[in-house]
Design an enzyme around this catalytic site. Structure first.
Site, PDB file in Angstrom:
ATOM      1  CG  ASP A   1      -2.061   1.019   1.053  1.00 18.56           C
ATOM      2  OD1 ASP A   1      -2.780   1.270   2.037  1.00 18.56           O
ATOM      3  OD2 ASP A   1      -2.179   1.599  -0.052  1.00 18.56           O
TER       4      ASP A   1
ATOM      5  NE  ARG B   1      -3.985   5.381   0.525  1.00 10.71           N
ATOM      6  CZ  ARG B   1      -3.771   5.019  -0.739  1.00 10.71           C
ATOM      7  NH1 ARG B   1      -3.599   5.956  -1.674  1.00 10.71           N
ATOM      8  NH2 ARG B   1      -3.711   3.746  -1.095  1.00 10.71           N
ATOM      9  CG  ASN B   2      -0.494   4.588   3.414  1.00  9.47           C
ATOM     10  OD1 ASN B   2      -1.244   5.130   4.224  1.00  9.47           O
ATOM     11  ND2 ASN B   2      -0.887   3.627   2.609  1.00  9.47           N
TER      12      ASN B   2
ATOM     13  CG  ASP C   1      -1.775   2.210   6.851  1.00 11.62           C
ATOM     14  OD1 ASP C   1      -2.774   2.926   6.742  1.00 11.62           O
ATOM     15  OD2 ASP C   1      -1.826   0.988   7.139  1.00 11.62           O
TER      16      ASP C   1
HETATM   17  C1  LIG Z   1      -4.541   6.464   9.432  1.00 11.44           C
HETATM   18  C2  LIG Z   1      -3.551   7.577   9.624  1.00 11.44           C
HETATM   19  N1  LIG Z   1      -4.033   8.757   8.935  1.00 11.44           N
HETATM   20  C3  LIG Z   1      -3.439   9.985   9.188  1.00 11.44           C
HETATM   21  N2  LIG Z   1      -2.355  10.101   9.999  1.00 11.44           N
HETATM   22  C4  LIG Z   1      -1.826  11.366  10.202  1.00 11.44           C
HETATM   23  C5  LIG Z   1      -0.662  11.532  11.071  1.00 11.44           C
HETATM   24  C6  LIG Z   1      -0.137  12.767  11.416  1.00 11.44           C
HETATM   25  N3  LIG Z   1       0.941  12.583  12.210  1.00 11.44           N
HETATM   26  C7  LIG Z   1       1.118  11.251  12.385  1.00 11.44           C
HETATM   27  N4  LIG Z   1       2.077  10.618  13.088  1.00 11.44           N
HETATM   28  C8  LIG Z   1       2.067   9.275  13.114  1.00 11.44           C
HETATM   29  C9  LIG Z   1       1.101   8.547  12.440  1.00 11.44           C
HETATM   30 CL1  LIG Z   1       1.153   6.802  12.496  1.00 11.44          CL
HETATM   31  C10 LIG Z   1       0.098   9.160  11.710  1.00 11.44           C
HETATM   32  C11 LIG Z   1       0.112  10.554  11.683  1.00 11.44           C
HETATM   33  N5  LIG Z   1      -2.320  12.476   9.607  1.00 11.44           N
HETATM   34  C12 LIG Z   1      -3.390  12.360   8.786  1.00 11.44           C
HETATM   35  C13 LIG Z   1      -3.971  11.112   8.563  1.00 11.44           C
HETATM   36  F1  LIG Z   1      -5.053  11.003   7.771  1.00 11.44           F
HETATM   37  C14 LIG Z   1      -2.198   7.118   9.089  1.00 11.44           C
HETATM   38  O1  LIG Z   1      -1.503   6.360   9.740  1.00 11.44           O
HETATM   39  N6  LIG Z   1      -1.886   7.551   7.853  1.00 11.44           N
HETATM   40  C15 LIG Z   1      -0.670   7.094   7.209  1.00 11.44           C
HETATM   41  C16 LIG Z   1       0.457   8.062   7.524  1.00 11.44           C
HETATM   42  F2  LIG Z   1       0.854   7.893   8.793  1.00 11.44           F
HETATM   43  F3  LIG Z   1       1.492   7.852   6.702  1.00 11.44           F
HETATM   44  F4  LIG Z   1       0.013   9.337   7.374  1.00 11.44           F
END
Ligand SMILES: C[C@H](Nc1nc(-c2c[nH]c3ncc(Cl)cc23)ncc1F)C(=O)NCC(F)(F)F
Length: 269
Positions: free
Chosen positions: A140, A144-145, A158
């Site tokens: 994936d 976005r990840n 992710d």
């Molecule tokens: C579901 C989660 N979604 C989101 N996470 C964060 C985030 C900010 N700061 C962060 N610090 C550690 C983590 Cl694990 C996430 C965030 N911001 C916006 C999101 F929509 C996610 O894990 N997304 C994958 C990734 F981490 F790459 F962005």
């Protein structure tokens, strides 16, 4: 063990606000504050969404995967938090305030140079190279990840779909899960649900495209593919039509005003 650094007590985990929804779970910003004086560290906590098709087994595998990954270009595992009665568990990770690459590129478009994009790309490569040494396929890889740690460091996150390739095979075949990110999928993943380091390389190519389009929503891979497929989504499913245009050698268009050097890189696709 009680003094296990990786065990977080639920009563000290203060919820702050939601961060977003991942493959099989939602991630929230929390402060782990055992002293109760707001001096505790901020952490990103991923909770399993029980209603999704994912099982606790899948989630435990994600936790296990992240817990053994030690790489500068992969989001850090902090530990787990068992809810009272150990009915469910949460994955505790480092919190990176700059968020994902999508938001960062949209908000910092004017001071991200192609040179910085190539720095980010090389860091994602190093993270993926590390994953490959452990026979993991991410499955994936998408902007976005990718998390932004600083203006000169990004990290892969992710690992909800990550799988280990068996020793006697070169690829991993999945029973088609729920909504799949097919617009980041290699042809063999769309057609045969086959995933390998090579299919991760394809997804990396799509991430390069996202990067050089500043993660602009108008150039989003899904939107560009749907435009090519045409909105006449007739009988053959979208994934079959996507497989079709890729078989006919359609590819994501070169990003607007893309540097000639990078474009030559683009030509090798
Ligand atoms: C579901 C989660 N979604 C989101 N996470 C964060 C985030 C900010 N700061 C962060 N610090 C550690 C983590 Cl694990 C996430 C965030 N911001 C916006 C999101 F929509 C996610 O894990 N997304 C994958 C990734 F981490 F790459 F962005």
């Amino acid at each position: 063990a009680q003094h296990d650094q990786t065990l977080f007590e639920e009563r000290h985990l203060r919820y702050i606000h939601p961060l977003g929804k991942g493959n099989f779970g939602s991630v929230e910003l929390c402060r782990y504050d055992p002293l109760g004086d707001n001096t505790g560290e901020l952490v990103a906590v991923k909770k399993l969404q029980p209603n999704k098709q994912s099982t606790l087994e899948d989630f435990k595998k994600e936790v296990k995967t992240l817990s053994i990954l030690h790489c500068d270009y992969i989001v850090k595992y902090r530990g787990v938090c068992y809810s009272t009665g150990r009915l469910s568990m949460s994955l505790v990770m480092e919190y990176l305030p700059n968020g994902s690459l999508i938001g960062y590129m949209e908000n910092n478009r004017h001071n991200v140079t192609p040179r910085r994009m190539l720095l980010f790309a090389s860091q994602i490569c190093k993270g993926m190279e590390y994953l490959q040494t452990l026979r993991y396929v991410h499955r994936d890889l998408a902007a976005r990840n990718i998390l932004v740690a600083s203006e000169s460091l990004v990290k892969i996150a992710d690992f909800g779909l990550t799988k280990v390739i068996p020793c006697d095979k070169e690829y991993y075949r999945v029973t088609q899960p729920g909504e799949s990110p097919i617009f980041w999928y290699a042809p063999e993943s769309i057609n045969e649900s086959r995933f390998s380091h090579k299919s991760d390389v394809w997804s990396f190519g799509v991430v390069l495209h996202e990067l050089f389009c500043y993660c602009d929503t108008n150039s989003n891979p899904k939107r560009l593919c749907m435009q090519e497929i045409g909105h006449n989504v007739q009988s053959p499913s979208i994934s079959m039509q996507l497989a079709n245009i890729l078989k006919n050698n359609w590819r994501l268009p070169a990003p607007p005003n893309c540097q000639p050097k990078v474009c030559s890189l683009y030509m090798i696709q």
